[in-house]
Scaffold this motif. Structure first.
Motif, short mmCIF file in Angstrom:
data_model
loop_
_atom_site.label_atom_id
_atom_site.label_comp_id
_atom_site.label_asym_id
_atom_site.label_seq_id
_atom_site.Cartn_x
_atom_site.Cartn_y
_atom_site.Cartn_z
N ASN A 1 0.85 -1.25 0.04
CA ASN A 1 -0.01 -0.12 -0.05
C ASN A 1 0.82 1.10 0.09
O ASN A 1 0.36 2.47 -0.57
N VAL A 2 1.85 1.19 0.76
CA VAL A 2 2.75 2.38 0.68
C VAL A 2 3.36 2.68 -0.68
O VAL A 2 3.62 3.66 -1.21
N GLY A 3 3.57 1.33 -1.50
CA GLY A 3 4.02 1.60 -2.90
C GLY A 3 2.95 2.08 -3.69
O GLY A 3 3.46 2.84 -4.72
N LYS A 4 1.67 1.98 -3.68
CA LYS A 4 0.75 2.55 -4.47
C LYS A 4 0.75 4.12 -4.10
O LYS A 4 0.59 4.77 -5.06
N ASP A 5 0.92 4.55 -2.86
CA ASP A 5 1.27 5.88 -2.46
C ASP A 5 2.42 6.27 -3.47
O ASP A 5 2.13 7.56 -3.94
N TYR A 6 3.57 5.82 -3.28
CA TYR A 6 4.74 5.94 -3.96
C TYR A 6 4.51 6.19 -5.56
O TYR A 6 4.98 7.37 -6.04
N MET A 7 3.88 5.57 -6.13
CA MET A 7 3.62 5.71 -7.51
C MET A 7 2.71 6.50 -8.01
O MET A 7 2.95 7.01 -9.03
N LYS A 8 2.00 7.18 -7.05
CA LYS A 8 1.22 8.52 -7.20
C LYS A 8 2.25 9.57 -7.81
O LYS A 8 1.53 10.42 -8.73
N LYS A 9 3.20 9.67 -6.99
CA LYS A 9 4.11 10.93 -7.22
C LYS A 9 5.62 10.31 -7.52
O LYS A 9 6.59 11.19 -6.97
N ALA A 10 5.69 9.21 -8.03
CA ALA A 10 7.06 8.51 -8.16
C ALA A 10 7.95 9.59 -9.22
O ALA A 10 7.52 9.88 -10.17
N PRO A 11 9.00 9.73 -8.71
CA PRO A 11 10.18 10.47 -9.40
C PRO A 11 10.34 9.68 -10.79
O PRO A 11 10.18 8.69 -10.93
N LYS A 12 10.31 10.57 -11.74
CA LYS A 12 10.35 10.09 -13.29
C LYS A 12 11.24 8.93 -13.62
O LYS A 12 12.25 8.97 -12.94
N GLY A 13 10.81 8.00 -14.04
CA GLY A 13 11.66 6.61 -14.21
C GLY A 13 12.11 5.70 -13.32
O GLY A 13 12.72 4.74 -13.26
N THR A 14 11.39 5.95 -12.15
CA THR A 14 11.58 4.90 -11.01
C THR A 14 10.20 4.23 -10.48
O THR A 14 9.17 4.37 -11.02
N LYS A 15 10.55 3.06 -9.89
CA LYS A 15 9.60 2.15 -9.34
C LYS A 15 9.78 2.01 -7.80
O LYS A 15 10.89 2.19 -7.40
N TYR A 16 8.94 1.15 -7.23
CA TYR A 16 8.82 1.21 -5.84
C TYR A 16 9.71 0.01 -5.58
O TYR A 16 10.33 0.01 -4.54
N VAL A 17 9.51 -1.17 -6.22
CA VAL A 17 10.29 -2.32 -5.81
C VAL A 17 11.11 -2.74 -7.11
O VAL A 17 10.81 -2.59 -8.21
N ASP A 18 11.85 -3.62 -6.83
CA ASP A 18 12.88 -4.26 -7.88
C ASP A 18 11.95 -5.24 -8.62
O ASP A 18 11.81 -5.69 -9.88
N SER A 19 11.12 -6.27 -7.98
CA SER A 19 10.17 -7.07 -8.45
C SER A 19 9.41 -7.83 -7.56
O SER A 19 9.45 -7.73 -6.46
N ALA A 20 8.22 -8.34 -8.30
CA ALA A 20 7.24 -9.06 -7.38
C ALA A 20 7.83 -10.14 -6.74
O ALA A 20 7.37 -10.71 -5.74
N SER A 21 8.67 -10.98 -7.59
CA SER A 21 9.35 -12.45 -6.95
C SER A 21 10.11 -11.83 -5.54
O SER A 21 10.02 -12.80 -4.77
N SER A 22 10.63 -10.77 -5.58
CA SER A 22 11.37 -10.22 -4.41
C SER A 22 10.55 -10.15 -3.27
O SER A 22 10.83 -10.42 -2.48
N VAL A 23 9.45 -9.52 -3.48
CA VAL A 23 8.70 -9.41 -2.37
C VAL A 23 7.98 -10.47 -1.85
O VAL A 23 7.64 -10.90 -0.51
N TYR A 24 7.79 -11.60 -2.80
CA TYR A 24 7.45 -12.99 -2.60
C TYR A 24 8.33 -13.70 -1.55
O TYR A 24 7.80 -14.20 -0.56
#
Length: 443
Positions: free
Chosen positions: A199-222
């Motif tokens: 959920n913090v990631g969802k908030d991050y993506m609303k104003k994410a600095p250009k060219g950036t993502k919240y995490v490296d991969s879904a597998s990493s989170v898993y």
């Protein structure tokens, strides 16, 4: 890392990790060849009437690097120590199994990676000395002991390092996205549930600095989420329960929230694109075991200094770790037991941490652990040792099985990949993983 209960090729890829300080994490060094630096097996008589003890390890355990062998030989002039190092874990363990089963050719002490310890416990326990009769088991974390203990209570290995989890994050990117940057307040936002982290990631993506993502991969989170679950792929009786496991479902659901969103950089950890993304600040967070701290510092480079910080993970979790055991086929069991006890004692584990930051499995060593000042400064003054110590003490006991690694690989490299990179639905990804696991299990 010795790590890892995760995918075997990922273990290979944890190359040149300067974990929290200098040198390599024990057992996580890069696999550059297929054999031993010193081949050979059981100990024999050394020169001048000395008893030579051999220790079979993989990667870089840190004992030699921290000067422990020299220290022990000074304390015991009648002992000579020879370390037989196999670089690749996928070469080391099959070779060790062959020797154990033959009852000959083993070293006096054999290292066991956490990904192989269940197989050793279930199929090779009679080939190892019961070290539980030789030590005060309360020195080690309870869950660490449990990983190397048979159903009838035999302890086949003494714990070396562990891989407690945290979240490493770019506070400069968080600030640009309008999010909390204080490590304590941030950890409180996602405490107890990886879905809160998402959920913090969802908030991050609303104003994410250009060219950036919240995490490296879904597998990493898993993998990070599963590392904090007590129920994984097997039950206590050795039955495969991955498709009914609450832990797997929780980790899968968190990963699917990532995979079906825009917050993932879709990168495979430790491969060149991932390394480049670290240096370019292309993603804002990564689930990081203690040993990954040095890797981030190395790959992110000077521009990352003071921009990276460390916060407690949503749940206490583990990634990595090893043991050392004494084979019954060894010629010098008494002397080998004494050396194994000494090498894994809190004082010696603290010395290995000071040299290369392999995180101890003995809690009494935690109060004195201190990362290098440069590392602390790089991560914005975060109390790194405290964060990882707190995690290590509360990691749940997990049940592992003989096919843990291939089952995990099927879920991440087939199931999650189908959703994250090929646009399949979570149900389709789950079905793809299920079919792959049937093949793995020969069903």
């Amino acid at each position: 890392m010795r790590t890892s209960t995760r995918r075997s090729h990922r273990l290979v890829a944890l190359a040149a990790v300067a974990a929290l300080s200098t040198g390599l994490l024990a057992g996580c060094s890069k696999d550059s060849d297929d054999g031993n630096s010193n081949s050979g097996g059981g100990g024999g008589g050394g020169g001048g009437g000395k008893t030579t003890l051999t220790i079979g390890t993989f990667g870089v355990f840190g004992y030699k690097q921290a000067g422990l062998y020299d220290d022990y030989m000074k304390l015991h002039p009648n002992i000579s120590i020879k370390e037989n190092v196999t670089t690749k874990t996928d070469v080391y363990w099959p070779k060790t199994l062959t020797r154990l089963q033959a009852g000959a050719g083993t070293d006096d002490i054999q290292a066991i990676e956490v990904g192989n310890v269940t197989e050793a416990v279930q199929t090779q326990a009679d080939k190892f000395v019961d070290l539980g009769k030789e030590v005060d088991k309360s020195q080690w974390l309870d869950w660490k002991n449990a990983q190397a203990t048979t159903k009838d209570g035999k302890l086949i290995g003494l714990g070396t390092d562990v891989g407690p989890m945290a979240i490493c994050y770019r506070k400069d990117l968080f600030k640009k996205a309008g999010l909390e940057t204080d490590r304590t307040k941030l950890a409180a936002q996602w405490k107890g549930d990886w879905s809160k982290f998402v959920n913090v990631g969802k908030d991050y993506m609303k104003k994410a600095p250009k060219g950036t993502k919240y995490v490296d991969s879904a597998s990493s989170v898993y993998n990070a989420a599963l590392g904090g679950e007590s129920q994984r792929y097997y039950d206590k009786d050795g039955n495969v329960i991955w498709d009914k496991s609450t832990g797997v479902k929780n980790a899968w659901n968190a990963a699917m929230e990532v995979a079906t969103s825009t917050m993932s950089a879709k990168l495979k950890q430790f491969e060149d694109p991932w390394n480049k993304a670290l240096s370019n600040a292309s993603f804002a967070t990564v689930a990081c075991p203690a040993w990954m701290i040095g890797y981030i510092e190395q790959k992110s480079g000077a521009s990352g200094k003071g921009n990276w910080d460390v916060a407690a993970a949503p749940t206490a979790a583990n990634w990595g770790g090893s043991f050392i055991g004494v084979p019954t086929a060894g010629k010098h069991q008494k002397e080998a037991i004494a050396l194994a006890k000494w090498l894994t004692a809190p004082e010696q584990q603290a010395k290995v941490f000071a040299k290369q930051a392999s995180f101890p499995s003995t809690p009494s060593a935690y109060a004195a652990l201190k990362p290098l000042p440069d590392t602390t400064a790089y991560f914005s003054g975060a109390p790194i040792a405290q964060i990882f110590s707190d995690s290590a003490k509360t990691i749940p006991t997990q049940i592992f099985g003989t096919k843990d690694q291939p089952i995990g690989t099927a879920i991440t490299d087939v199931g999650i990949l189908q959703v994250e990179q090929k646009g399949k639905t979570p149900d389709q990804g789950w079905d793809a993983a299920k079919n792959e696991i049937k093949d793995v299990l020969g069903q």
